[in-house]
Design a protein around this motif. Sequence first.
Motif, mmCIF file in Angstrom:
data_model
loop_
_atom_site.group_PDB
_atom_site.id
_atom_site.type_symbol
_atom_site.label_atom_id
_atom_site.label_comp_id
_atom_site.label_asym_id
_atom_site.label_seq_id
_atom_site.Cartn_x
_atom_site.Cartn_y
_atom_site.Cartn_z
ATOM 1 N N GLU A 181 12.182 -44.313 -36.519
ATOM 2 C CA GLU A 181 10.718 -44.337 -36.534
ATOM 3 C C GLU A 181 10.138 -43.333 -35.538
ATOM 4 O O GLU A 181 9.115 -42.699 -35.788
ATOM 5 N N VAL A 182 10.814 -43.173 -34.385
ATOM 6 C CA VAL A 182 10.288 -42.328 -33.313
ATOM 7 C C VAL A 182 10.843 -40.898 -33.390
ATOM 8 O O VAL A 182 10.094 -39.921 -33.261
ATOM 9 N N PHE A 183 12.163 -40.774 -33.618
ATOM 10 C CA PHE A 183 12.802 -39.464 -33.520
ATOM 11 C C PHE A 183 13.344 -38.935 -34.852
ATOM 12 O O PHE A 183 13.820 -37.802 -34.911
ATOM 13 N N SER A 205 6.234 -53.355 -47.851
ATOM 14 C CA SER A 205 5.988 -51.973 -47.422
ATOM 15 C C SER A 205 6.374 -51.739 -45.971
ATOM 16 O O SER A 205 5.638 -51.127 -45.194
ATOM 17 N N PHE A 206 7.538 -52.211 -45.567
ATOM 18 C CA PHE A 206 8.011 -52.051 -44.201
ATOM 19 C C PHE A 206 8.456 -50.616 -43.956
ATOM 20 O O PHE A 206 8.982 -49.946 -44.840
ATOM 21 N N GLY A 207 8.270 -50.153 -42.719
ATOM 22 C CA GLY A 207 8.824 -48.890 -42.287
ATOM 23 C C GLY A 207 10.240 -49.084 -41.778
ATOM 24 O O GLY A 207 10.771 -50.206 -41.754
ATOM 25 N N ASP A 208 10.886 -47.986 -41.356
ATOM 26 C CA ASP A 208 12.273 -48.056 -40.900
ATOM 27 C C ASP A 208 12.450 -49.026 -39.740
ATOM 28 O O ASP A 208 13.418 -49.803 -39.701
ATOM 29 N N SER A 250 22.744 -52.563 -34.608
ATOM 30 C CA SER A 250 22.769 -51.237 -35.220
ATOM 31 C C SER A 250 21.594 -51.055 -36.171
ATOM 32 O O SER A 250 20.974 -49.978 -36.206
ATOM 33 N N ARG A 251 21.292 -52.081 -36.939
ATOM 34 C CA ARG A 251 20.182 -51.970 -37.890
ATOM 35 C C ARG A 251 18.844 -51.869 -37.160
ATOM 36 O O ARG A 251 17.972 -51.082 -37.539
ATOM 37 N N ALA A 252 18.668 -52.699 -36.116
ATOM 38 C CA ALA A 252 17.416 -52.654 -35.365
ATOM 39 C C ALA A 252 17.253 -51.321 -34.647
ATOM 40 O O ALA A 252 16.179 -50.702 -34.678
ATOM 41 N N VAL A 253 18.331 -50.866 -33.987
ATOM 42 C CA VAL A 253 18.276 -49.589 -33.263
ATOM 43 C C VAL A 253 18.032 -48.442 -34.231
ATOM 44 O O VAL A 253 17.236 -47.532 -33.959
ATOM 45 N N ALA A 254 18.709 -48.481 -35.380
ATOM 46 C CA ALA A 254 18.530 -47.410 -36.361
ATOM 47 C C ALA A 254 17.083 -47.318 -36.814
ATOM 48 O O ALA A 254 16.510 -46.222 -36.905
ATOM 49 N N GLY A 255 16.487 -48.476 -37.080
ATOM 50 C CA GLY A 255 15.095 -48.462 -37.520
ATOM 51 C C GLY A 255 14.151 -47.943 -36.455
ATOM 52 O O GLY A 255 13.260 -47.122 -36.730
ATOM 53 N N LEU A 256 14.330 -48.389 -35.213
ATOM 54 C CA LEU A 256 13.438 -47.982 -34.130
ATOM 55 C C LEU A 256 13.598 -46.502 -33.799
ATOM 56 O O LEU A 256 12.609 -45.777 -33.637
ATOM 57 N N VAL A 257 14.844 -46.032 -33.692
ATOM 58 C CA VAL A 257 15.079 -44.628 -33.349
ATOM 59 C C VAL A 257 14.577 -43.714 -34.464
ATOM 60 O O VAL A 257 13.960 -42.668 -34.209
#
Length: 388
Positions: A144-146, A229-232, A135-142
């Motif tokens: 970032e894009v959408f 300084s990481f992004g989502d 959930s955390r990985a998907v949340a960050g990736l989605v």
Amino acid sequence: MTFATGVIIANNYYAQPLEAALAAEFDAPSSAVGAVLTIIQLSYALGLATLVPLGDLLERRRLVVTTLGVTVAGLVVVAAAPTLPVLAAAAGFVGLTTVVAQVLVPFAAEIARDGEQGKVVSTVMSGLLIGILISRAVAGLVAEVFGWRAVFVLGAVLTAVAAVALWRSLPVVPQTTTMSYPSLLRSVLTLIREEPVLRLRMAYGASVYASFGALWTSIGFLLAAPPFSFGDAAIGLFALFGVAGALAARFAGGLADRGWAHRATGAFMAVAAASFAVFALGAHSLVALAVSLVVFDFGVQGSHISNQSVVFALRPEARSRVNTAYMTMYFLGGATGSGLSAVLYASHGWAAVCWIGAAFPAAGLLAWVVESVHRRRTRTVTAAPSTS
């Protein structure tokens, strides 16, 4: 059931790697966003206390699917929330209803063959743990894009799919009690009063999960700030280092089936507490954060499975209510750790989070040592020959 528990519980954790994005969206301080995460934990604890016992009173398949319909509606409101208070309220409903994952866990124990309850529970729980991590990985990736709102739309779709799958595949098992709902809730308190082992396991679980709440409430802010300084997306992917927790679940389930749950519990709590010595170095070291996260999640999830394997064996006819007692205290511990972490990180930084994170499982370990001494003395007295 393993797939569904992962999908359902993921809804409680999508917001964790999005803390910085939510703070920016609503122009809110970190403490306010941290409060939203705490509300989710508290709502989940409320659902554990009021909804999970219904697993012994109602037909479980219908209960699960109906409740998931409310979860889907809550996720849609979260995705469309115009303000942080609206988001917090809707997230509270999501947290309240995703407790149906905890109806599925004792359900799995009930339909398991004798001698395999630990293995079956750990299998279902490994799905739940992997769901938390993904959930955390998907949340960050989605995000970032959408954008972050798309994360909760995806959660609504996946939850709806899980509801349909459960309706089609779950067996229909008759209820285990015919008592009234008020009596059902009172019986949970009776179980707590009559089962000292349950009380101990509740304390162990709460102490360890408090450290879990403390860590994950603040680590997103740490990773979003310099020097990282990481992004989502990067914050979400970083959570995958916790996959050791899923491995620990299977390992702990096997130990429980062999009768080693007590010793394993102490060892896992010690691992969780010790990991914060390395976490303290993580303010300036990504390697230290990654290593400590692997060790920490192994300890947290291993102790949790050990606890559940013990409490499910106490009252087979009341597994949902036993799980209610245990998991309510478990998530109250998580909410306590989350709330303290939000305040301490804002006022004293990462070092304070590490201190409080270590203190909780250390307290649980101390209680375990006291229990171990008592067990040893009891065995000695029982084994001693009579002199009368």
